[in-house]
Design a protein around this motif. Structure first.
Motif, PDB file in Angstrom:
ATOM      1  N   ASN A  51       2.140  -4.558  -8.046  1.00  0.00           N
ATOM      2  CA  ASN A  51       1.264  -3.405  -8.237  1.00  0.00           C
ATOM      3  C   ASN A  51       0.396  -3.243  -7.003  1.00  0.00           C
ATOM      4  O   ASN A  51      -0.273  -4.195  -6.586  1.00  0.00           O
ATOM      5  N   LEU A  52       0.411  -2.063  -6.432  1.00  0.00           N
ATOM      6  CA  LEU A  52      -0.352  -1.810  -5.220  1.00  0.00           C
ATOM      7  C   LEU A  52      -1.092  -0.477  -5.346  1.00  0.00           C
ATOM      8  O   LEU A  52      -0.463   0.586  -5.435  1.00  0.00           O
ATOM      9  N   THR A  53      -2.409  -0.542  -5.394  1.00  0.00           N
ATOM     10  CA  THR A  53      -3.215   0.681  -5.400  1.00  0.00           C
ATOM     11  C   THR A  53      -3.359   1.152  -3.954  1.00  0.00           C
ATOM     12  O   THR A  53      -3.995   0.495  -3.140  1.00  0.00           O
ATOM     13  N   PHE A  54      -2.738   2.280  -3.637  1.00  0.00           N
ATOM     14  CA  PHE A  54      -2.761   2.733  -2.251  1.00  0.00           C
ATOM     15  C   PHE A  54      -3.606   3.988  -2.038  1.00  0.00           C
ATOM     16  O   PHE A  54      -3.725   4.480  -0.925  1.00  0.00           O
ATOM     17  N   LEU A  55      -4.223   4.483  -3.117  1.00  0.00           N
ATOM     18  CA  LEU A  55      -5.115   5.623  -2.967  1.00  0.00           C
ATOM     19  C   LEU A  55      -6.055   5.705  -4.165  1.00  0.00           C
ATOM     20  O   LEU A  55      -5.624   5.552  -5.309  1.00  0.00           O
ATOM     21  N   ARG A  56      -7.324   5.916  -3.874  1.00  0.00           N
ATOM     22  CA  ARG A  56      -8.315   6.123  -4.928  1.00  0.00           C
ATOM     23  C   ARG A  56      -9.068   7.416  -4.620  1.00  0.00           C
ATOM     24  O   ARG A  56      -9.564   7.615  -3.516  1.00  0.00           O
ATOM     25  N   ILE A  57      -9.126   8.315  -5.604  1.00  0.00           N
ATOM     26  CA  ILE A  57      -9.761   9.618  -5.407  1.00  0.00           C
ATOM     27  C   ILE A  57     -10.864   9.811  -6.431  1.00  0.00           C
ATOM     28  O   ILE A  57     -10.658   9.599  -7.638  1.00  0.00           O
ATOM     29  N   SER A  58     -12.026  10.202  -5.965  1.00  0.00           N
ATOM     30  CA  SER A  58     -13.162  10.421  -6.854  1.00  0.00           C
ATOM     31  C   SER A  58     -13.166  11.867  -7.356  1.00  0.00           C
ATOM     32  O   SER A  58     -12.374  12.705  -6.912  1.00  0.00           O
ATOM     33  N   LYS A  59     -14.086  12.146  -8.255  1.00  0.00           N
ATOM     34  CA  LYS A  59     -14.177  13.467  -8.874  1.00  0.00           C
ATOM     35  C   LYS A  59     -14.444  14.552  -7.833  1.00  0.00           C
ATOM     36  O   LYS A  59     -13.967  15.693  -7.966  1.00  0.00           O
ATOM     37  N   ASP A  60     -15.200  14.217  -6.808  1.00  0.00           N
ATOM     38  CA  ASP A  60     -15.503  15.196  -5.761  1.00  0.00           C
ATOM     39  C   ASP A  60     -14.450  15.189  -4.640  1.00  0.00           C
ATOM     40  O   ASP A  60     -14.694  15.678  -3.535  1.00  0.00           O
ATOM     41  N   LEU A  61     -13.272  14.590  -4.938  1.00  0.00           N
ATOM     42  CA  LEU A  61     -12.099  14.585  -4.064  1.00  0.00           C
ATOM     43  C   LEU A  61     -12.261  13.728  -2.804  1.00  0.00           C
ATOM     44  O   LEU A  61     -11.521  13.897  -1.838  1.00  0.00           O
ATOM     45  N   GLU A  62     -13.191  12.811  -2.820  1.00  0.00           N
ATOM     46  CA  GLU A  62     -13.278  11.851  -1.715  1.00  0.00           C
ATOM     47  C   GLU A  62     -12.166  10.816  -1.870  1.00  0.00           C
ATOM     48  O   GLU A  62     -11.933  10.297  -2.952  1.00  0.00           O
ATOM     49  N   GLN A  63     -11.495  10.513  -0.773  1.00  0.00           N
ATOM     50  CA  GLN A  63     -10.367   9.594  -0.800  1.00  0.00           C
ATOM     51  C   GLN A  63     -10.738   8.239  -0.209  1.00  0.00           C
ATOM     52  O   GLN A  63     -11.450   8.163   0.791  1.00  0.00           O
ATOM     53  N   GLU A  64     -10.245   7.202  -0.867  1.00  0.00           N
ATOM     54  CA  GLU A  64     -10.472   5.834  -0.392  1.00  0.00           C
ATOM     55  C   GLU A  64      -9.137   5.120  -0.279  1.00  0.00           C
ATOM     56  O   GLU A  64      -8.376   5.036  -1.239  1.00  0.00           O
ATOM     57  N   LEU A  65      -8.849   4.615   0.895  1.00  0.00           N
ATOM     58  CA  LEU A  65      -7.603   3.889   1.130  1.00  0.00           C
ATOM     59  C   LEU A  65      -7.861   2.384   1.063  1.00  0.00           C
ATOM     60  O   LEU A  65      -8.946   1.920   1.423  1.00  0.00           O
ATOM     61  N   PRO A  66      -6.893   1.599   0.607  1.00  0.00           N
ATOM     62  CA  PRO A  66      -7.095   0.148   0.491  1.00  0.00           C
ATOM     63  C   PRO A  66      -7.137  -0.529   1.852  1.00  0.00           C
ATOM     64  O   PRO A  66      -6.516  -0.071   2.810  1.00  0.00           O
ATOM     65  N   GLU A  67      -7.879  -1.601   1.943  1.00  0.00           N
ATOM     66  CA  GLU A  67      -7.887  -2.422   3.150  1.00  0.00           C
ATOM     67  C   GLU A  67      -6.904  -3.567   2.951  1.00  0.00           C
ATOM     68  O   GLU A  67      -7.238  -4.590   2.362  1.00  0.00           O
ATOM     69  N   LEU A  68      -5.711  -3.369   3.421  1.00  0.00           N
ATOM     70  CA  LEU A  68      -4.657  -4.362   3.245  1.00  0.00           C
ATOM     71  C   LEU A  68      -4.597  -5.273   4.462  1.00  0.00           C
ATOM     72  O   LEU A  68      -4.648  -4.805   5.597  1.00  0.00           O
ATOM     73  N   LYS A  69      -4.478  -6.577   4.199  1.00  0.00           N
ATOM     74  CA  LYS A  69      -4.389  -7.557   5.274  1.00  0.00           C
ATOM     75  C   LYS A  69      -3.275  -8.553   4.982  1.00  0.00           C
ATOM     76  O   LYS A  69      -3.072  -8.962   3.850  1.00  0.00           O
ATOM     77  N   GLY A  70      -2.594  -8.945   6.040  1.00  0.00           N
ATOM     78  CA  GLY A  70      -1.559  -9.967   5.914  1.00  0.00           C
ATOM     79  C   GLY A  70      -2.164 -11.335   6.155  1.00  0.00           C
ATOM     80  O   GLY A  70      -3.147 -11.714   5.537  1.00  0.00           O
ATOM     81  N   GLY A  71      -1.568 -12.073   7.061  1.00  0.00           N
ATOM     82  CA  GLY A  71      -2.095 -13.399   7.361  1.00  0.00           C
ATOM     83  C   GLY A  71      -1.731 -14.451   6.336  1.00  0.00           C
ATOM     84  O   GLY A  71      -2.435 -15.452   6.190  1.00  0.00           O
ATOM     85  N   PHE A  72      -0.617 -14.258   5.616  1.00  0.00           N
ATOM     86  CA  PHE A  72      -0.180 -15.253   4.640  1.00  0.00           C
ATOM     87  C   PHE A  72       0.542 -16.404   5.343  1.00  0.00           C
ATOM     88  O   PHE A  72       1.209 -16.201   6.358  1.00  0.00           O
ATOM     89  N   ALA A  73       0.410 -17.588   4.804  1.00  0.00           N
ATOM     90  CA  ALA A  73       1.170 -18.738   5.285  1.00  0.00           C
ATOM     91  C   ALA A  73       2.199 -19.086   4.210  1.00  0.00           C
ATOM     92  O   ALA A  73       1.848 -19.572   3.136  1.00  0.00           O
ATOM     93  N   PHE A  74       3.453 -18.809   4.488  1.00  0.00           N
ATOM     94  CA  PHE A  74       4.537 -19.111   3.552  1.00  0.00           C
ATOM     95  C   PHE A  74       5.064 -20.503   3.889  1.00  0.00           C
ATOM     96  O   PHE A  74       5.847 -20.681   4.817  1.00  0.00           O
ATOM     97  N   PHE A  75       4.630 -21.465   3.101  1.00  0.00           N
ATOM     98  CA  PHE A  75       4.931 -22.866   3.385  1.00  0.00           C
ATOM     99  C   PHE A  75       6.008 -23.385   2.442  1.00  0.00           C
ATOM    100  O   PHE A  75       5.901 -23.271   1.220  1.00  0.00           O
ATOM    101  N   GLY A  76       7.063 -23.952   3.010  1.00  0.00           N
ATOM    102  CA  GLY A  76       8.095 -24.586   2.195  1.00  0.00           C
ATOM    103  C   GLY A  76       9.118 -23.633   1.622  1.00  0.00           C
ATOM    104  O   GLY A  76       9.883 -24.013   0.731  1.00  0.00           O
ATOM    105  N   ILE A  77       9.163 -22.380   2.112  1.00  0.00           N
ATOM    106  CA  ILE A  77      10.182 -21.459   1.609  1.00  0.00           C
ATOM    107  C   ILE A  77      11.547 -21.836   2.180  1.00  0.00           C
ATOM    108  O   ILE A  77      11.648 -22.530   3.186  1.00  0.00           O
ATOM    109  N   ARG A  78      12.586 -21.379   1.523  1.00  0.00           N
ATOM    110  CA  ARG A  78      13.942 -21.684   1.974  1.00  0.00           C
ATOM    111  C   ARG A  78      14.454 -20.596   2.924  1.00  0.00           C
ATOM    112  O   ARG A  78      13.903 -19.498   3.002  1.00  0.00           O
TER     113      ARG A  78
END
Length: 318
Positions: A51-78
Protein backbone atom coordinates in the motif's frame (compact mmCIF):
# COMPACT_ATOMS: atom_id res chain seq x y z
CA UNK A 1 17.36 -11.52 12.37
CA UNK A 2 16.52 -9.71 15.61
CA UNK A 3 17.75 -6.34 16.82
CA UNK A 4 18.76 -6.13 20.48
CA UNK A 5 20.38 -2.87 21.39
CA UNK A 6 23.67 -2.68 19.52
CA UNK A 7 23.87 -6.42 18.94
CA UNK A 8 22.32 -8.41 16.10
CA UNK A 9 21.18 -11.95 16.80
CA UNK A 10 20.46 -14.49 14.07
CA UNK A 11 18.20 -17.57 13.94
CA UNK A 12 21.10 -20.01 13.98
CA UNK A 13 20.71 -23.73 13.31
CA UNK A 14 17.31 -23.51 11.67
CA UNK A 15 16.32 -25.93 8.91
CA UNK A 16 13.62 -24.98 6.42
CA UNK A 17 11.52 -27.52 4.51
CA UNK A 18 9.60 -26.47 1.41
CA UNK A 19 7.50 -28.47 -1.05
CA UNK A 20 4.30 -27.80 -3.01
CA UNK A 21 1.82 -26.27 -0.56
CA UNK A 22 4.13 -26.95 2.39
CA UNK A 23 6.46 -24.85 4.56
CA UNK A 24 7.95 -25.88 7.91
CA UNK A 25 10.91 -24.80 10.06
CA UNK A 26 12.76 -27.10 12.45
CA UNK A 27 15.73 -26.68 14.77
CA UNK A 28 18.69 -28.50 13.27
CA UNK A 29 22.46 -28.00 13.12
CA UNK A 30 22.65 -25.96 9.92
CA UNK A 31 24.53 -22.76 10.77
CA UNK A 32 23.19 -19.30 9.97
CA UNK A 33 22.49 -19.17 6.22
CA UNK A 34 22.69 -22.75 5.00
CA UNK A 35 19.51 -24.16 6.49
CA UNK A 36 17.03 -21.96 4.67
CA UNK A 37 16.44 -20.26 1.32
CA UNK A 38 13.68 -17.72 1.94
CA UNK A 39 10.21 -17.22 3.36
CA UNK A 40 7.30 -15.59 1.56
CA UNK A 41 8.74 -12.06 1.83
CA UNK A 42 11.03 -10.40 -0.70
CA UNK A 43 12.59 -6.97 -1.40
CA UNK A 44 9.51 -6.15 -3.51
CA UNK A 45 7.60 -5.27 -0.33
CA UNK A 46 10.02 -2.39 0.31
CA UNK A 47 10.57 -1.16 -3.24
CA UNK A 48 6.99 -1.64 -4.46
CA UNK A 49 4.98 -1.57 -1.19
CA UNK A 50 1.65 -3.33 -0.77
CA UNK A 51 0.00 0.00 0.00
CA UNK A 52 1.47 3.31 -1.06
CA UNK A 53 -0.20 6.67 -0.48
CA UNK A 54 1.16 8.80 -3.31
CA UNK A 55 -1.17 11.79 -3.10
CA UNK A 56 -3.13 13.55 -0.38
CA UNK A 57 -5.60 16.32 -1.26
CA UNK A 58 -7.32 18.60 1.21
CA UNK A 59 -10.77 20.17 0.93
CA UNK A 60 -9.29 23.38 -0.45
CA UNK A 61 -7.48 21.30 -3.14
CA UNK A 62 -4.00 21.63 -1.66
CA UNK A 63 -1.87 18.67 -2.71
CA UNK A 64 0.66 16.85 -0.57
CA UNK A 65 3.10 14.35 -2.02
CA UNK A 66 4.79 11.65 0.11
CA UNK A 67 8.43 11.92 1.10
CA UNK A 68 9.72 8.56 -0.02
CA UNK A 69 13.24 7.46 0.86
CA UNK A 70 15.24 4.36 0.07
CA UNK A 71 18.41 3.46 1.89
CA UNK A 72 17.34 -0.08 2.77
CA UNK A 73 19.93 -2.71 3.65
CA UNK A 74 18.83 -6.07 2.24
CA UNK A 75 20.90 -8.49 4.27
CA UNK A 76 21.02 -12.22 3.59
CA UNK A 77 18.77 -12.25 0.52
CA UNK A 78 19.28 -14.93 -2.10
CA UNK A 79 20.43 -14.42 -5.67
CA UNK A 80 16.93 -15.12 -6.99
CA UNK A 81 15.63 -12.10 -5.06
CA UNK A 82 18.52 -9.97 -6.28
CA UNK A 83 17.60 -10.99 -9.83
CA UNK A 84 13.97 -10.14 -9.05
CA UNK A 85 15.02 -6.60 -8.16
CA UNK A 86 16.79 -6.35 -11.51
CA UNK A 87 13.55 -7.40 -13.20
CA UNK A 88 11.56 -4.78 -11.26
CA UNK A 89 14.13 -2.17 -12.26
CA UNK A 90 13.11 -2.69 -15.88
CA UNK A 91 9.40 -2.75 -15.13
CA UNK A 92 9.48 0.44 -13.05
CA UNK A 93 12.20 2.19 -15.02
CA UNK A 94 10.12 5.37 -15.34
CA UNK A 95 8.17 5.09 -12.06
CA UNK A 96 9.07 8.01 -9.79
CA UNK A 97 7.90 6.28 -6.59
CA UNK A 98 9.85 3.08 -7.22
CA UNK A 99 12.98 5.02 -8.16
CA UNK A 100 12.87 7.03 -4.94
CA UNK A 101 12.65 3.86 -2.85
CA UNK A 102 15.37 2.24 -4.97
CA UNK A 103 17.98 4.91 -4.21
CA UNK A 104 20.83 4.22 -1.81
CA UNK A 105 20.04 0.57 -1.10
CA UNK A 106 22.62 -1.96 0.06
CA UNK A 107 22.42 -5.55 -1.17
CA UNK A 108 24.23 -8.21 0.84
CA UNK A 109 23.53 -11.59 -0.74
CA UNK A 110 23.86 -14.93 1.04
CA UNK A 111 24.85 -17.49 -1.59
CA UNK A 112 22.45 -20.41 -1.62
CA UNK A 113 24.35 -23.53 -0.59
CA UNK A 114 21.31 -25.77 -0.08
CA UNK A 115 18.41 -24.86 -2.39
CA UNK A 116 14.92 -25.97 -1.39
CA UNK A 117 12.98 -28.64 -3.25
CA UNK A 118 10.86 -25.92 -4.84
CA UNK A 119 13.84 -23.91 -6.17
CA UNK A 120 14.50 -23.86 -9.93
CA UNK A 121 16.57 -20.72 -10.59
CA UNK A 122 18.96 -22.60 -12.88
CA UNK A 123 16.04 -23.46 -15.19
CA UNK A 124 15.33 -19.78 -15.90
CA UNK A 125 18.90 -18.68 -16.44
CA UNK A 126 19.78 -17.96 -12.80
CA UNK A 127 22.18 -19.43 -10.27
CA UNK A 128 22.16 -20.14 -6.51
CA UNK A 129 25.40 -18.11 -6.29
CA UNK A 130 25.48 -14.44 -7.20
CA UNK A 131 28.04 -13.23 -9.75
CA UNK A 132 27.18 -9.53 -10.11
CA UNK A 133 24.77 -6.81 -9.08
CA UNK A 134 25.39 -7.15 -5.34
CA UNK A 135 27.38 -5.00 -2.95
CA UNK A 136 28.59 -7.91 -0.83
CA UNK A 137 28.08 -11.66 -1.17
CA UNK A 138 28.50 -14.10 1.71
CA UNK A 139 29.16 -17.82 1.47
CA UNK A 140 28.90 -19.81 4.69
CA UNK A 141 31.70 -22.36 4.80
CA UNK A 142 32.26 -25.30 7.10
CA UNK A 143 34.24 -23.04 9.42
CA UNK A 144 33.63 -19.36 8.79
CA UNK A 145 32.42 -17.12 5.99
CA UNK A 146 33.77 -16.04 2.65
CA UNK A 147 32.85 -12.49 1.59
CA UNK A 148 33.06 -11.16 -1.97
CA UNK A 149 32.91 -7.49 -2.95
CA UNK A 150 30.72 -6.45 -5.84
CA UNK A 151 30.70 -2.64 -5.68
CA UNK A 152 32.51 0.40 -4.22
CA UNK A 153 29.77 0.65 -1.62
CA UNK A 154 30.43 -2.93 -0.59
CA UNK A 155 34.15 -2.20 -0.38
CA UNK A 156 33.43 0.70 1.99
CA UNK A 157 31.57 -1.67 4.30
CA UNK A 158 34.34 -4.25 4.08
CA UNK A 159 36.99 -1.66 4.90
CA UNK A 160 35.30 -1.15 8.27
CA UNK A 161 35.82 -4.80 9.20
CA UNK A 162 38.91 -6.60 10.44
CA UNK A 163 39.06 -9.60 8.11
CA UNK A 164 41.57 -12.11 6.81
CA UNK A 165 42.42 -12.88 3.19
CA UNK A 166 40.69 -16.00 1.91
CA UNK A 167 42.89 -19.07 1.50
CA UNK A 168 43.00 -21.22 -1.62
CA UNK A 169 41.40 -24.03 0.36
CA UNK A 170 38.45 -21.80 1.29
CA UNK A 171 38.01 -20.68 -2.32
CA UNK A 172 37.98 -24.29 -3.45
CA UNK A 173 35.43 -25.14 -0.76
CA UNK A 174 33.17 -22.34 -2.03
CA UNK A 175 33.45 -23.62 -5.59
CA UNK A 176 32.56 -27.14 -4.45
CA UNK A 177 29.50 -25.82 -2.57
CA UNK A 178 28.39 -23.94 -5.68
CA UNK A 179 28.69 -27.03 -7.89
CA UNK A 180 26.70 -29.15 -5.42
CA UNK A 181 24.00 -26.49 -5.18
CA UNK A 182 23.65 -26.30 -8.96
CA UNK A 183 23.62 -30.09 -9.32
CA UNK A 184 20.92 -30.41 -6.64
CA UNK A 185 18.40 -28.62 -8.88
CA UNK A 186 17.08 -30.71 -11.72
CA UNK A 187 16.16 -29.04 -15.00
CA UNK A 188 12.52 -28.03 -14.63
CA UNK A 189 11.85 -27.44 -18.33
CA UNK A 190 13.82 -26.52 -21.49
CA UNK A 191 14.61 -22.80 -21.63
CA UNK A 192 15.45 -22.67 -25.34
CA UNK A 193 12.73 -20.80 -27.30
CA UNK A 194 10.43 -21.08 -24.29
CA UNK A 195 8.46 -17.83 -24.93
CA UNK A 196 7.75 -18.80 -28.55
CA UNK A 197 6.85 -22.41 -27.73
CA UNK A 198 4.38 -21.36 -25.03
CA UNK A 199 2.70 -18.80 -27.28
CA UNK A 200 1.80 -21.58 -29.70
CA UNK A 201 -0.29 -23.19 -26.93
CA UNK A 202 -2.58 -20.21 -26.27
CA UNK A 203 -5.64 -21.94 -27.74
CA UNK A 204 -4.88 -25.42 -26.42
CA UNK A 205 -7.39 -27.18 -24.17
CA UNK A 206 -4.62 -27.98 -21.63
CA UNK A 207 -5.49 -24.80 -19.71
CA UNK A 208 -8.89 -26.22 -18.79
CA UNK A 209 -7.22 -29.02 -16.83
CA UNK A 210 -5.51 -26.64 -14.38
CA UNK A 211 -8.85 -24.90 -13.78
CA UNK A 212 -10.04 -27.95 -11.86
CA UNK A 213 -7.36 -27.36 -9.19
CA UNK A 214 -6.60 -23.63 -9.17
CA UNK A 215 -8.58 -21.60 -6.63
CA UNK A 216 -7.74 -18.25 -8.27
CA UNK A 217 -6.82 -17.05 -4.78
CA UNK A 218 -3.89 -14.98 -6.05
CA UNK A 219 -1.47 -16.29 -3.43
CA UNK A 220 1.16 -16.95 -6.11
CA UNK A 221 1.04 -13.33 -7.28
CA UNK A 222 1.27 -11.95 -3.73
CA UNK A 223 4.43 -13.91 -2.82
CA UNK A 224 6.06 -13.57 -6.24
CA UNK A 225 9.07 -11.21 -6.03
CA UNK A 226 8.41 -9.83 -9.53
CA UNK A 227 4.61 -9.56 -9.81
CA UNK A 228 3.94 -5.84 -10.02
CA UNK A 229 0.24 -5.33 -10.81
CA UNK A 230 -1.50 -2.69 -8.76
CA UNK A 231 -4.79 -0.81 -8.50
CA UNK A 232 -5.28 2.88 -7.72
CA UNK A 233 -7.98 3.84 -5.21
CA UNK A 234 -9.26 7.07 -3.73
CA UNK A 235 -10.12 6.91 -0.03
CA UNK A 236 -11.79 9.59 2.03
CA UNK A 237 -9.91 10.11 5.28
CA UNK A 238 -12.34 12.73 6.54
CA UNK A 239 -14.56 15.47 5.22
CA UNK A 240 -11.44 17.59 4.93
CA UNK A 241 -9.14 15.34 2.90
CA UNK A 242 -8.78 12.19 0.84
CA UNK A 243 -5.87 10.01 -0.25
CA UNK A 244 -4.97 8.38 -3.52
CA UNK A 245 -3.51 4.94 -2.80
CA UNK A 246 -1.70 2.41 -4.94
CA UNK A 247 -2.09 -1.17 -3.71
CA UNK A 248 -1.18 -4.59 -4.99
CA UNK A 249 -3.63 -6.32 -7.27
CA UNK A 250 -3.74 -9.79 -8.82
CA UNK A 251 -4.54 -10.93 -12.35
CA UNK A 252 -6.38 -13.87 -10.76
CA UNK A 253 -9.09 -11.53 -9.46
CA UNK A 254 -12.21 -11.75 -11.63
CA UNK A 255 -12.55 -7.98 -11.87
CA UNK A 256 -8.90 -7.42 -12.79
CA UNK A 257 -9.62 -7.57 -16.53
CA UNK A 258 -12.96 -5.78 -16.24
CA UNK A 259 -13.72 -3.45 -19.13
CA UNK A 260 -17.05 -1.59 -19.33
CA UNK A 261 -18.29 -3.54 -16.27
CA UNK A 262 -17.52 -6.89 -17.88
CA UNK A 263 -14.38 -9.00 -17.17
CA UNK A 264 -12.48 -10.19 -20.23
CA UNK A 265 -11.00 -13.26 -18.53
CA UNK A 266 -14.05 -14.85 -16.91
CA UNK A 267 -12.76 -18.40 -16.42
CA UNK A 268 -10.03 -19.47 -14.02
CA UNK A 269 -8.38 -21.26 -16.95
CA UNK A 270 -8.01 -17.98 -18.85
CA UNK A 271 -6.62 -16.21 -15.79
CA UNK A 272 -4.06 -18.93 -15.04
CA UNK A 273 -3.07 -18.96 -18.72
CA UNK A 274 -2.56 -15.19 -18.63
CA UNK A 275 -0.41 -15.41 -15.47
CA UNK A 276 1.79 -18.27 -16.71
CA UNK A 277 2.25 -16.84 -20.20
CA UNK A 278 3.02 -13.40 -18.78
CA UNK A 279 5.78 -14.86 -16.63
CA UNK A 280 7.35 -17.09 -19.25
CA UNK A 281 6.42 -15.48 -22.58
CA UNK A 282 4.82 -12.00 -22.73
CA UNK A 283 7.27 -10.61 -20.20
CA UNK A 284 10.19 -11.53 -22.42
CA UNK A 285 8.83 -9.47 -25.30
CA UNK A 286 8.14 -6.53 -22.98
CA UNK A 287 11.36 -6.43 -20.95
CA UNK A 288 13.81 -8.80 -22.70
CA UNK A 289 13.82 -11.12 -19.69
CA UNK A 290 11.55 -13.73 -18.14
CA UNK A 291 9.26 -12.60 -15.34
CA UNK A 292 10.22 -15.62 -13.23
CA UNK A 293 13.45 -15.98 -11.23
CA UNK A 294 12.83 -19.55 -10.08
CA UNK A 295 12.47 -18.80 -6.36
CA UNK A 296 9.66 -21.37 -6.04
CA UNK A 297 7.48 -19.27 -3.74
CA UNK A 298 4.42 -19.73 -5.94
CA UNK A 299 4.83 -23.49 -5.50
CA UNK A 300 5.38 -23.45 -1.74
CA UNK A 301 2.60 -21.00 -0.92
CA UNK A 302 -0.06 -22.37 -3.28
CA UNK A 303 -2.76 -23.76 -0.94
CA UNK A 304 -3.44 -26.69 -3.29
CA UNK A 305 0.23 -27.31 -4.16
CA UNK A 306 0.20 -26.45 -7.87
CA UNK A 307 3.75 -26.76 -9.19
CA UNK A 308 4.40 -24.25 -11.98
CA UNK A 309 7.36 -26.32 -13.19
CA UNK A 310 5.05 -29.23 -13.95
CA UNK A 311 2.44 -26.95 -15.50
CA UNK A 312 4.96 -25.45 -17.92
CA UNK A 313 6.04 -28.94 -18.96
CA UNK A 314 2.42 -30.01 -19.43
CA UNK A 315 1.71 -27.02 -21.65
CA UNK A 316 4.82 -27.67 -23.74
CA UNK A 317 3.92 -31.34 -24.14
CA UNK A 318 0.23 -30.73 -24.91
Amino acid sequence: MEWKGEELTFPENVKEYQSPGFYRIHSEEEGIFNGWTHGMNSPKEFLHPKNLTFLRISKDLEQELPELKGGFAFFGIRNCDLNAVKVLDRVFKDDVFYNKLREGNLFIVANCVKPSDTCFCTSVGGSPFSAKGFDLAITELKDGFLISVGSPKGQEVLDCLDLLEATQEQLEEENTLKQKAVESMKKAFPLENLPERLLKKVDDTCWEVIEKRCLACGSCTMVCPTCFCYEVKDEFISEEEFERIREWDSCFRLGFSETHHEPIRKSIASRYRHWLLHKFSYWFYQFSTLGCVGCGRCITWCPVGIDVRKEVRKVLDA
